[in-house]
Design a protein around this motif. Structure first.
Motif, short mmCIF file in Angstrom:
data_model
loop_
_atom_site.label_atom_id
_atom_site.label_comp_id
_atom_site.label_asym_id
_atom_site.label_seq_id
_atom_site.Cartn_x
_atom_site.Cartn_y
_atom_site.Cartn_z
N TRP A 1 -3.58 -7.11 -1.51
CA TRP A 1 -4.77 -6.30 -1.74
C TRP A 1 -5.63 -6.86 -2.87
O TRP A 1 -6.79 -6.49 -3.00
CB TRP A 1 -4.38 -4.85 -2.01
CG TRP A 1 -3.73 -4.23 -0.82
CD1 TRP A 1 -2.40 -4.19 -0.54
CD2 TRP A 1 -4.38 -3.59 0.27
NE1 TRP A 1 -2.17 -3.57 0.66
CE2 TRP A 1 -3.38 -3.18 1.18
CE3 TRP A 1 -5.71 -3.33 0.58
CZ2 TRP A 1 -3.67 -2.54 2.37
CZ3 TRP A 1 -6.00 -2.67 1.76
CH2 TRP A 1 -4.97 -2.29 2.65
N HIS B 1 2.05 1.77 -3.49
CA HIS B 1 0.93 2.19 -4.34
C HIS B 1 0.66 3.68 -4.15
O HIS B 1 0.49 4.40 -5.13
CB HIS B 1 -0.31 1.36 -4.01
CG HIS B 1 -1.52 1.75 -4.79
ND1 HIS B 1 -1.68 1.43 -6.12
CD2 HIS B 1 -2.63 2.44 -4.43
CE1 HIS B 1 -2.84 1.92 -6.54
NE2 HIS B 1 -3.44 2.52 -5.53
N LEU C 1 0.83 -1.20 0.00
CA LEU C 1 0.00 0.00 0.00
C LEU C 1 0.87 1.26 0.00
O LEU C 1 0.55 2.23 -0.69
CB LEU C 1 -0.94 0.00 1.20
CG LEU C 1 -1.94 1.15 1.27
CD1 LEU C 1 -2.84 1.17 0.03
CD2 LEU C 1 -2.77 1.06 2.53
N CYS D 1 -5.82 0.16 -4.45
CA CYS D 1 -4.71 -0.78 -4.60
C CYS D 1 -5.26 -2.19 -4.80
O CYS D 1 -6.07 -2.66 -4.00
CB CYS D 1 -3.81 -0.74 -3.37
SG CYS D 1 -2.38 -1.82 -3.50
#
Length: 98
Positions: A56, A42, A39, A51
Protein backbone atom coordinates in the motif's frame (compact mmCIF):
# COMPACT_ATOMS: atom_id res chain seq x y z
CA UNK A 1 -8.11 -19.96 -22.88
CA UNK A 2 -8.34 -23.35 -21.16
CA UNK A 3 -11.12 -24.48 -23.48
CA UNK A 4 -9.02 -23.76 -26.56
CA UNK A 5 -6.12 -25.73 -25.14
CA UNK A 6 -8.30 -28.68 -24.12
CA UNK A 7 -9.81 -28.85 -27.61
CA UNK A 8 -6.39 -29.09 -29.28
CA UNK A 9 -5.64 -32.47 -30.84
CA UNK A 10 -2.28 -32.78 -29.14
CA UNK A 11 -1.12 -31.11 -25.95
CA UNK A 12 1.87 -28.86 -26.53
CA UNK A 13 4.98 -29.57 -24.43
CA UNK A 14 5.91 -27.29 -21.56
CA UNK A 15 8.23 -24.50 -22.62
CA UNK A 16 9.86 -21.28 -21.42
CA UNK A 17 6.60 -19.42 -22.03
CA UNK A 18 4.91 -21.65 -19.44
CA UNK A 19 7.66 -20.83 -16.95
CA UNK A 20 7.27 -17.10 -17.56
CA UNK A 21 3.48 -17.34 -17.31
CA UNK A 22 3.77 -19.32 -14.08
CA UNK A 23 6.16 -16.83 -12.50
CA UNK A 24 4.01 -13.84 -13.55
CA UNK A 25 0.79 -15.47 -12.32
CA UNK A 26 2.31 -16.56 -9.01
CA UNK A 27 4.01 -13.19 -8.39
CA UNK A 28 0.81 -11.25 -8.87
CA UNK A 29 -1.17 -13.76 -6.81
CA UNK A 30 1.31 -13.27 -3.96
CA UNK A 31 1.03 -9.48 -4.35
CA UNK A 32 -2.74 -9.73 -4.09
CA UNK A 33 -2.58 -11.95 -1.00
CA UNK A 34 0.03 -9.80 0.76
CA UNK A 35 -1.96 -6.66 -0.02
CA UNK A 36 -5.17 -8.14 1.36
CA UNK A 37 -3.43 -9.36 4.52
CA UNK A 38 -1.70 -6.00 5.07
CA UNK A 39 -5.02 -4.18 4.77
CA UNK A 40 -6.73 -6.69 7.06
CA UNK A 41 -4.10 -6.13 9.76
CA UNK A 42 -4.34 -2.36 9.32
CA UNK A 43 -8.11 -2.42 9.79
CA UNK A 44 -7.87 -4.85 12.72
CA UNK A 45 -5.53 -2.43 14.50
CA UNK A 46 -8.40 0.05 14.65
CA UNK A 47 -6.57 2.70 12.64
CA UNK A 48 -8.79 5.31 11.02
CA UNK A 49 -6.12 6.42 8.54
CA UNK A 50 -5.24 5.21 5.06
CA UNK A 51 -3.02 2.14 4.99
CA UNK A 52 0.49 3.09 3.82
CA UNK A 53 2.44 -0.06 4.74
CA UNK A 54 3.72 -2.87 2.57
CA UNK A 55 2.36 -2.81 -0.98
CA UNK A 56 0.00 0.00 0.00
CA UNK A 57 3.04 2.29 0.25
CA UNK A 58 3.74 1.77 -3.47
CA UNK A 59 0.26 1.67 -4.98
CA UNK A 60 -3.17 2.99 -4.12
CA UNK A 61 -4.82 -0.33 -5.06
CA UNK A 62 -2.17 -3.07 -4.96
CA UNK A 63 -4.74 -5.85 -4.58
CA UNK A 64 -6.38 -4.79 -7.84
CA UNK A 65 -2.94 -4.60 -9.48
CA UNK A 66 -2.44 -8.19 -8.35
CA UNK A 67 -5.78 -9.19 -9.88
CA UNK A 68 -4.92 -7.57 -13.22
CA UNK A 69 -1.52 -9.22 -13.29
CA UNK A 70 -2.97 -12.61 -12.38
CA UNK A 71 -5.35 -12.59 -15.37
CA UNK A 72 -2.54 -11.40 -17.62
CA UNK A 73 -0.54 -14.42 -16.47
CA UNK A 74 -3.43 -16.71 -17.34
CA UNK A 75 -3.46 -15.19 -20.82
CA UNK A 76 0.30 -15.82 -21.09
CA UNK A 77 -0.37 -19.51 -20.42
CA UNK A 78 -2.65 -19.63 -23.47
CA UNK A 79 0.01 -17.93 -25.61
CA UNK A 80 2.63 -20.40 -24.37
CA UNK A 81 0.32 -23.25 -25.39
CA UNK A 82 0.17 -21.91 -28.93
CA UNK A 83 -3.29 -20.33 -28.82
CA UNK A 84 -2.84 -17.25 -30.99
CA UNK A 85 -6.43 -15.99 -31.04
CA UNK A 86 -6.19 -12.34 -29.95
CA UNK A 87 -9.76 -12.46 -28.64
CA UNK A 88 -8.44 -14.23 -25.54
CA UNK A 89 -6.68 -10.98 -24.63
CA UNK A 90 -9.99 -9.16 -24.18
CA UNK A 91 -10.36 -10.33 -20.57
CA UNK A 92 -6.99 -9.12 -19.26
CA UNK A 93 -7.14 -5.91 -21.28
CA UNK A 94 -10.61 -5.14 -19.94
CA UNK A 95 -9.47 -5.73 -16.36
CA UNK A 96 -6.52 -3.39 -16.84
CA UNK A 97 -8.69 -0.64 -18.34
CA UNK A 98 -11.62 -0.79 -15.94
Amino acid sequence: PAGAIILQDEAPPLNVGDLVAGVVTLAFLVLEAVSDETLRRHRASGAKTTCVRGPWAWSRHPNYLGECGFWSGIYLFSRAAGVSDILYAIGPVTVWIF
